[in-house]
Each structure stands twice: as C-alpha cells, then as structure tokens.
Design an enzyme around this catalytic site. Structure first.
Site, PDB file in Angstrom:
ATOM      1  CE  LYS A 163      71.706  49.127 101.763  1.00 42.51           C
ATOM      2  NZ  LYS A 163      72.715  49.798 100.776  1.00 42.51           N
TER       3      LYS A 163
HETATM    4  N1  GLU Z   1      76.079  50.372 102.096  1.00 46.13           N
HETATM    5  C1  GLU Z   1      76.875  50.829 101.017  1.00 46.13           C
HETATM    6  C2  GLU Z   1      76.137  51.001  99.707  1.00 46.13           C
HETATM    7  O1  GLU Z   1      74.805  51.099  99.892  1.00 46.13           O
HETATM    8  C3  GLU Z   1      78.040  49.801 100.609  1.00 46.13           C
HETATM    9  C4  GLU Z   1      77.665  48.450 100.151  1.00 46.13           C
HETATM   10  C5  GLU Z   1      79.035  47.675 100.244  1.00 46.13           C
HETATM   11  O2  GLU Z   1      79.985  48.109 100.302  1.00 46.13           O
HETATM   12  O3  GLU Z   1      78.880  46.385  99.940  1.00 46.13           O
HETATM   13  O4  GLU Z   1      76.561  50.940  98.586  1.00 46.13           O
END
Ligand code: GLU
Length: 476
Positions: A107
């Site tokens: 993240k």
């Molecule tokens: N930000 C989204 C999540 O928290 C999507 C992550 C992604 O598609 O890699 O799951």
C-alpha cells in the site's frame, strides 16, 4: 472499556490477526513472519510549484512478498502516515489471499491535500512521486503494482503508468505496472465500479443463505431492505447505486463530511451524487431531510450499514449504539478491534473489509492479466459465441415452422440470448464468481468450526492458511 483504550488502526489489524492465529496451528516463526510488514519505504521529494520548492512525503509499504508482484492502492490524503500504510498493506495481503488474486500485499500513500492543487500541479507531483517509486522498483509490472485508493483515480494511474513507460522505454509490459487506468491508457471495463459492484455481489451472496441471514435476524431478499451508507465516494456511490437500482434496496440515509441526508422512502443516489459534486456536500439536497449530525445517523435504525469511507468510524465510543444488524465494510478498517468485540457480543453480523471490498483488487487482477496478454477480454470469442447462439435460434424457428408448432421467441429474448459476452460482461462474471467463491470458503469455516464466532475470523483463517501454505512451499 473506555474510549481511551481504543486501539489504533494498525493495532486493530494486529489484534484481529492475533485473534485468528490463536485458532491455528502455525509455528511461532511463521506466525511472526506473516504478521510483520517486510519493508516500508519513505520518499521525500521536492517539486518547484508556484515559485517555491515544496517538499512532499510519500510511502510504499510492502507487507508480504509470498507472491509477487505485491499489490495495493496509493492514497492521497493529509492523514497518510507510516502506521496507516502498513496496516493497509497487511489488509491487502489477507485480501489478495482470500479472493485468490496471485499477489502479495502492499500500500502506498502521499501526504497531500489533492484539493489544494491545480490539475497540472497534481500531475507534476504525481509523476515525481511515481519516478521516486519506479526507480526503486516500487512500481514495476512484476514487482509492485499500485492502483487507485482514496484521493486517487484513473487520472493519477494514467500519469503513473506513463511515467513508468518513459523510464522503461523497452519494457513491452510497461502498462501492467499500475492498474485502475483509463480504458484508453490500458485500463479495463468495469474497474471504476468494481469495489462497489463487489459490495453488491457480496450482499447478494450473503442473502442466498437463510441460515446466515438468520444470524443477523434478517430474512427475505435485498429488495426493500433499508441501507445506510457512510461516504458517497467511488465505492459508496457504486454500492448504493447498484443496490437501489438493481436489487430494490432503499438507501435511507447517506452520511457525508458536512452531515447526512435522510429519506425513509429511499434516496435517488445519482441525483444525490450530482448534488455533492456540484455543492461539495449533501446540504441543500431536495430529495431528503438534512441533518448536520452525521455521526448520529450512523446509529439510525436500518437493516444494512455500509461504512464506505475512512477507517475507525465505528469505535468503542459509538459501537454500542449502532442498531444495524448487518454491517458490510466497504472501507478498509471502518470498525476498530474494540468496536468489533462490542458488536459481536450484540449479535451484529459484520461482513469484513478484506472480503467486502476485494472487488477492486479482483478487477485490478483482470486488468493486469489483460495488459500482460495484450488483448481485450472477449475479442476472440464474442462473435463466435453469437454465431452459435444464432444457429440454435434459427434451428428452433425452423423446427417450429416445419412442425407447425407456432413457437414465437420474443425479440427481447432473442436479442439478449444472441449477444456474446464483451469485456464488461466477462469482468462482471469473473468478479461475481470471485465474490461467491470467497464467501463460500469463509462461511464453511464459520459454520464448521465452533470456535469461529464471526465472518472476520473465518476470513482471516482462510487467508492466513493460504499464505502459510505458500511460505511452507518455499521451504520457510
Ligand atoms: N485500493 C484498493 C484496495 O484497497 C484496490 C487495490 C488494487 O486494486 O490493487 O483494495
């Protein structure tokens, strides 16, 4: 317990993990290996804007690399900090394992208020952040693949993908370095709606099991169910739109930053969203009653509560007042570990974040596969499928007229039956299947093991077991 004992977001994720591993037979070494965040990179970079040099701080946390690339969004918000991205990266690891997307968890975040900057300034900042990440392989098709999150969307992903491509001019797979891109920059149909759509599919699957509904004291179908949504951003909007338009649920309240709008007959979600875009908040919306006290509306009587914004909105201070018998966590970490315990004791059923909002990463996975295969889904099969269906219809019509049966296939049926699946239909089908399969894996553990009280624990158990097997297979 008093609110002063409220665990932080990061502590909450750790507490939930600890509660799950207590029910497992992991070696202490492996338990620790899966718990820790492998690495967090902090980048600080300067961008010359408005005649001054501005320094920005960004992060990319890599929680687990049992599978690569690692995957997870990048958020732009002033509240971004290291503990938050690490907690979110851990959730990504568990989420990816649960829905069987072949990724580790990561993240990122940039501490910025996107509303403070003009579009061209944001582009400069985003490109520079992408440059800092890409040169450390923290954006890379086979190492680390970011996606949108709070405060970012397809525009930012297009800038990042382009920045990576400029730095890697001979990489034929460059487009797979980021997901959530616009269609004309290598994106996939249905990615923007994906997380909200996944919330809808998750609820549809929950409502297929009367014994699961019974645990929340609910029965029947989604039609007519009263739903309160907190946060009408991309995820909350799509979930509310699909539930009201396709499943007949009533969106009886929407909570936003400036208060809440209530309408027990059901809100017009599209109109409300347009109002928010035009006015910056829900106040003044003609289709419902406004109240400034949004947090009181979280405690309103309803059948389903959908927290779809920030972490920690349901905490030890308000958990006992929550009346919803079913909460589906469209956001990451909206219920703290302390609140989770209070709600569980009250008999509230929580469909946990690592499952409920996994639609986003699932469709990101499809986009990544599309980019690597360099072909749109359905391109080869669509017309072939249509030709087969036409053949069947023509044969039925021939039989009917030869035998004088007088069968009339309705034009509407014929049109629907004849239509071959394009990319959007395939993406939705893959997402629906993913949400159903993951729910079934969770509910099996929930029902079969007495010590597993709730869906969150079931989700963690399924997911940690898969991660552990993957580490064991590597000889760890
Ligand atoms: N930000 C989204 C999540 O928290 C999507 C992550 C992604 O598609 O890699 O799951």
């Amino acid at each position: 317990m008093s609110t002063t004992q409220e665990p932080s977001f990061r502590d909450s994720v750790e507490l939930m993990y600890s509660r799950a591993v207590k029910l497992m037979d992991l070696s202490p070494g492996l338990e620790e290996k899966i718990r820790v965040c492998n690495a967090t990179y902090t980048v600080r970079f300067g961008v010359r804007l408005r005649g001054d040099l501005h320094t920005f701080t960004g992060y990319r946390a890599v929680h687990s690399e049992h599978m690569e690339p690692v995957k997870g969004g990048i958020r732009f918000a002033m509240a971004v900090h290291q503990d938050e991205v690490e907690a979110l990266a851990a959730l990504m690891t568990f989420k990816c394992a649960l829905v069987e997307t072949p990724f580790g968890g990561s993240k990122g975040g940039l501490r910025i208020d996107p509303n403070e900057w003009e579009e061209h300034e944001l582009e400069q900042i985003t490109r520079r952040f992408a440059y800092e990440l890409a040169k450390r392989d923290l954006i890379h098709p086979s190492q680390n693949v970011p996606a949108p999150d709070m405060g970012t969307g397809e525009r930012e992903m297009a800038w990042m993908a382009d920045q990576y491509a400029r730095m890697n001019t001979t990489d034929i797979n460059a487009r797979a370095c980021v997901t959530g891109k616009p269609i004309n920059a290598g994106g996939i149909q249905g990615r923007t709606e994906a997380t909200g759509r996944g919330v809808e599919y998750a609820l549809q699957e929950f409502f297929r099991y009367p014994e699961d509904m019974e645990k929340a004291g609910l029965s029947g179908t989604l039609a007519g169910k009263r739903v309160v949504v907190q946060g009408l951003g991309n995820v909350g909007f799509h979930a509310a739109k699909f539930l009201s338009e396709e499943d007949g649920s009533l969106i009886t309240a929407v909570i936003e930053r400036d208060g809440a709008i209530i309408n027990d007959e059901g809100l017009d979600v599209e109109a409300l969203s347009a109002h928010i875009r035009a006015n910056g908040g829900v106040k003044g919306f003609a289709g419902g009653t406004y109240t400034e006290d949004g947090s009181a509306v979280l405690e309103k009587e309803c059948d389903i509560l959908i927290p779809a914004a920030l972490e920690g909105v349901i905490h030890m201070g308000n958990a006992k007042n929550i009346k919803a018998p079913l909460i589906i966590e469209a956001a990451n970490g909206p219920v703290t570990a302390g609140a989770d315990e209070i709600l569980r004791k009250k008999g509230c059923v929580i469909i946990p974040d690592l499952y409920a909002n996994a639609g986003g990463v699932t469709v990101s996975y499809f986009e990544w596969v599309k980019n690597l295969s360099h072909i749109r889904f359905g391109r080869m099969e669509k017309r072939q499928e249509e030709a087969q269906h036409r053949l069947l219809i023509e044969e039925l019509e021939r039989l009917s007229s030869d035998k004088g049966l007088g069968w009339e296939l309705s034009p509407d049926f014929k049109a629907k039956f004849m239509k071959g699946a394009g990319e959007l239909e395939l993406v939705r089908s893959g997402l629906d299947d993913t949400m159903r399969t993951a729910y079934q894996a969770m509910r099996k553990v929930w029902h079969e093991r007495d010590e597993v009280e709730d869906l969150r624990m079931a989700a963690y158990l399924v997911s940690i077991e898969r991660i552990a097997s993957s580490y064991r297979a590597k000889g760890l």
